[in-house]
Design a protein around this motif. Sequence first.
Motif, PDB file in Angstrom:
ATOM      1  N   PRO A 147       0.831  -1.212   0.000  1.00  0.00           N
ATOM      2  CA  PRO A 147       0.000   0.000   0.000  1.00  0.00           C
ATOM      3  C   PRO A 147       0.864   1.261   0.000  1.00  0.00           C
ATOM      4  N   LEU A 148       0.886   1.937  -1.144  1.00  0.00           N
ATOM      5  CA  LEU A 148       1.671   3.172  -1.270  1.00  0.00           C
ATOM      6  C   LEU A 148       0.761   4.381  -1.424  1.00  0.00           C
ATOM      7  N   MET A 149      -0.539   4.106  -1.576  1.00  0.00           N
ATOM      8  CA  MET A 149      -1.470   5.204  -1.836  1.00  0.00           C
ATOM      9  C   MET A 149      -2.651   5.102  -0.888  1.00  0.00           C
ATOM     10  N   PHE A 150      -3.439   6.183  -0.813  1.00  0.00           N
ATOM     11  CA  PHE A 150      -4.537   6.258   0.150  1.00  0.00           C
ATOM     12  C   PHE A 150      -4.028   6.044   1.555  1.00  0.00           C
ATOM     13  N   ASN A 151      -2.798   6.475   1.791  1.00  0.00           N
ATOM     14  CA  ASN A 151      -2.226   6.495   3.137  1.00  0.00           C
ATOM     15  C   ASN A 151      -1.229   7.646   3.193  1.00  0.00           C
ATOM     16  N   GLU A 152      -0.590   7.803   4.347  1.00  0.00           N
ATOM     17  CA  GLU A 152       0.318   8.947   4.501  1.00  0.00           C
ATOM     18  C   GLU A 152       1.509   8.866   3.566  1.00  0.00           C
ATOM     19  N   THR A 153       1.960   7.655   3.271  1.00  0.00           N
ATOM     20  CA  THR A 153       3.110   7.506   2.378  1.00  0.00           C
ATOM     21  C   THR A 153       2.861   8.209   1.045  1.00  0.00           C
ATOM     22  N   GLY A 154       1.697   7.956   0.486  1.00  0.00           N
ATOM     23  CA  GLY A 154       1.372   8.554  -0.809  1.00  0.00           C
ATOM     24  C   GLY A 154       1.384  10.069  -0.743  1.00  0.00           C
ATOM     25  N   VAL A 155       0.776  10.616   0.303  1.00  0.00           N
ATOM     26  CA  VAL A 155       0.724  12.070   0.455  1.00  0.00           C
ATOM     27  C   VAL A 155       2.146  12.634   0.569  1.00  0.00           C
ATOM     28  N   ILE A 156       2.962  11.932   1.387  1.00  0.00           N
ATOM     29  CA  ILE A 156       4.334  12.431   1.612  1.00  0.00           C
ATOM     30  C   ILE A 156       5.137  12.412   0.315  1.00  0.00           C
ATOM     31  N   ILE A 157       5.054  11.287  -0.427  1.00  0.00           N
ATOM     32  CA  ILE A 157       5.799  11.209  -1.697  1.00  0.00           C
ATOM     33  C   ILE A 157       5.334  12.303  -2.657  1.00  0.00           C
ATOM     34  N   GLY A 158       4.027  12.437  -2.790  1.00  0.00           N
ATOM     35  CA  GLY A 158       3.484  13.412  -3.734  1.00  0.00           C
ATOM     36  C   GLY A 158       3.897  14.842  -3.400  1.00  0.00           C
ATOM     37  N   LEU A 159       3.921  15.172  -2.106  1.00  0.00           N
ATOM     38  CA  LEU A 159       4.244  16.551  -1.738  1.00  0.00           C
ATOM     39  C   LEU A 159       5.741  16.827  -1.738  1.00  0.00           C
ATOM     40  N   ILE A 160       6.564  15.813  -1.458  1.00  0.00           N
ATOM     41  CA  ILE A 160       8.013  16.003  -1.611  1.00  0.00           C
ATOM     42  C   ILE A 160       8.283  16.398  -3.059  1.00  0.00           C
TER      43      ILE A 160
END
Lengths: 290, 257, 355
Positions: A147-160
């Motif tokens: 799970p890389l999306m619909f969680n904090e990981t996805g948000v963090i990657i996208g905003l970096i």
Amino acid sequence: MNAGARRWLPFLLLLPLTAVLCVGFLLPLIQSVENSFHGFSPRGIDRSTWTLAAYTKLFDPFYAGVFGRTLRISLIISAITAVLAYPVALYVAQLRGRAQAFLLLVYMSPWLINVVVKAFGWTLLLGPRGTINTILRTLGLTDAPVPLMFNETGVIIGLIHGHFIFVLLPLWAALAGIDPNLRWAAGNLGARPWEIFRRVTLPLSLPALMAGVIINFTMNMAAFATPALLGGTRVQVVSFLAYEVNLVDLNWPLGAAMSMVLLVATLVLVVLSQRIVASGRRRVMFEGAR
Amino acid sequence: MIWLRLFNLLMAVFMLAPLVLILWMSFTPFEMFRLPTDTLSLRWYREAFNYPGFLNAFFLSARLALVTALAASVMAFLAAYALVRFRFPGRRFFEALFLAPLLVPGVVLGIALLQYVNAIGLYNTFWALVLAHVAIVTPFALRSIQAQIRAVPEDLEWAAMNLGASRLQAMLRITVPLTARAVLAGFVLAFIISFAEVTVTIFMTGPAYPTLPVRIYNYLSDQVDPTVAAISAMLIVLSLALVLLLDRLGGLRTLAK
Amino acid sequence: MALELRDLRKRFGDVAAIDGVALRIEDGEFFSLLGPSGCGKTTILRTIAGIVTPDAGAVVLGGADITRRPLHARDVTLVFQNYALFPHLTVFDNVAFGLVMRRVARAEIRTRVEEALALVRLAGLGQRYPAQVSGGQQQRVALARALVVRPSVLLLDEPLSNLDARLRDEMRGELREIQRRVGITTILVTHDIHEAFAMSDRIAVLDRGRVEQIGTPTEIYQRPRTRFVATFSGQMNEFDGVVEAVADGRASVATPAGRRVAAAVTDDAPGPGARASVMVRPERVRLDPPADADQRLDAIVESVTYLGGSIRMVARAGGDRLLADLPTGDAPPPAPGARVVLGWRTADAVLVAAG
């Protein structure tokens, strides 16, 4: 043109833009301040009552939790971005001419591309059937999708990715602006590369790094489309919640109060970052004098 | 040094990966998001052009960006001229007002505008969007134009007036042609930013005026098929073309400052 | 047209750029404002043009007070120091600009611009852009642009300072020639004494926003009335002391070393007891002076420098150091260390109050 006309002319020239910005910017913000102190009734905003209810509501565990999560995620993003951007800036700063301009454009490109398009690109990479999971499965590293999306990981990657440039640009400008003579002088005095970095380059670039990180942080706090599309309802951040409060619940006093908190926090941090840049300049001069 | 270069290569890949992937995916012949390996297809581009939702949104966004850029660059020129050439009480206040939208997060402005345009009866109109977008793009346009006006020696205007031109004639015949490139750069920059704006717009636009980015956002939130990849790919190419144009006009340099 | 400045004043912050300037420039006169940088000369010019608004005083053109008249309605044109040519317009359009603003008919614009370009010897260059012509040609374009509208007064702000030395000499003569032919009242601002001397009918020497002296070039050079004018307009031998006596248009000054030196004076010269200096130009000092040179000194030669047209001798007479510019003749000049007699006429010496 007599002296009187000369005195009026600048104001005449300023009038159109000032008028548009009053209606499209200044008055809305002022009304936001006002609305945040009004009461809320099911029929909408209650202009007859003045209350702090909207602000006290923000202390409810639910709202406070969303604020806390947004704060935490934003800090993580800024920290990782700082660590990643420093080596990038070091490399870009010592390039010359076209190579430098090209690489800067590469790093600027996410900022020049529509946020929604970017987020869509990340869903293609991070989704359960996305490229990364496909590669991992093909290599036999996982059975179930990671799970890389619909969680904090996805948000963090996208905003970096999305807000990288706000740390890189000031840092690059500071590093490229350091007089190479300073470093040669340090080398001449027998300092080794690491010592030169620690005693010359790092202190001279630290204020720019701090300023960039603070701007990056304010951008993370207020991000909307990226967390909404990559985090979904499971990773609610302030702006996404504000959207629901304003456009679904139609609770405008609460929505205005949320935006006021965001605005004040942003302004405080921006002032802080400018202070850091200014004091950095002073310190550099002081150390240069020693 | 080799490590730095390698790390930069990785970071560059990280920066470009989502964009490249969209371009690649847009040519898929499949029903779903599967990267094409042997055959490329334009079917989703055809779909995109046959989907009125996207097409109408595109024209709305283009119209909005055009009006915004035109209004913002003309008004920013007049304001920049006043700020550079005159000393008058309140000068700093006006400059701060014009640059202030830069400091206000999109969400905050979006919420404020939503509530305000409702209060003044402009909700769900085109002009509400224009107001919002002009406020958003003004700081960018103003800065590049201001720098260029500063670069025109004031003596050229004095010379024109000395030869019989009024202040207005001197501005129109001397300063305007000499700053035309910067004003054009400001126009293109304003167009790019307006065309891509999501956050403020999504909060305050009415149902009758979904801009293209808002449309894509809504589309992504519910059904998803590769049409959106084709649309996104076209947007990426368009942005790239506009950015190259902006670079030609020297506008990217003022942006980096 | 005659131009008059009445007690003009302008301050920038704490600095008085113009500190009570009053002068009158006659119709058709070539008048120079001469002084070091920061003396206020450019500010005066810009006040006349209307770019700068004075704090007090008046600018009167042909009897009409134009102090408050907007600059585009003044009928006074200015040639800027850096020419201020419009880079996006051709030479022709630059020159035509003032006529277009005055709504002159198109056919007349054409003939008048061609005339003006011919006057400054630029015929045929009309279609070039300013960046495509040389510095000297740019200077002429600026001049043509200012003259073509037939202004009442022409203002020149250091017009030759951006040219190299040879071109400057050439343009000096040409500028004066054009001015005579057109017969226009002209005001030149310059810090170059040679430029002012070569071109002007009269000169106003300025220092710190004040007029030090107004006069013809000869008067300024030969009869300077203040220490500033004397030293700014060229080199001087100075004898500082106290005035002992004034009689028959002569004053004698006693220096602290006990020397007595005399100078020809006018009525407004410093009286007995005042601290003052006697000054003599180096070229007035003669070697082995003839009988009419009544001021004489015994001196020892320190150095001799050959300058082509003249010889610069530095000599010492007691505690005084003397400069003498001697004509180059057939006889070799005295060598350093030689004893010589130097002298000059009292009429060639001037008396100025101590600075």
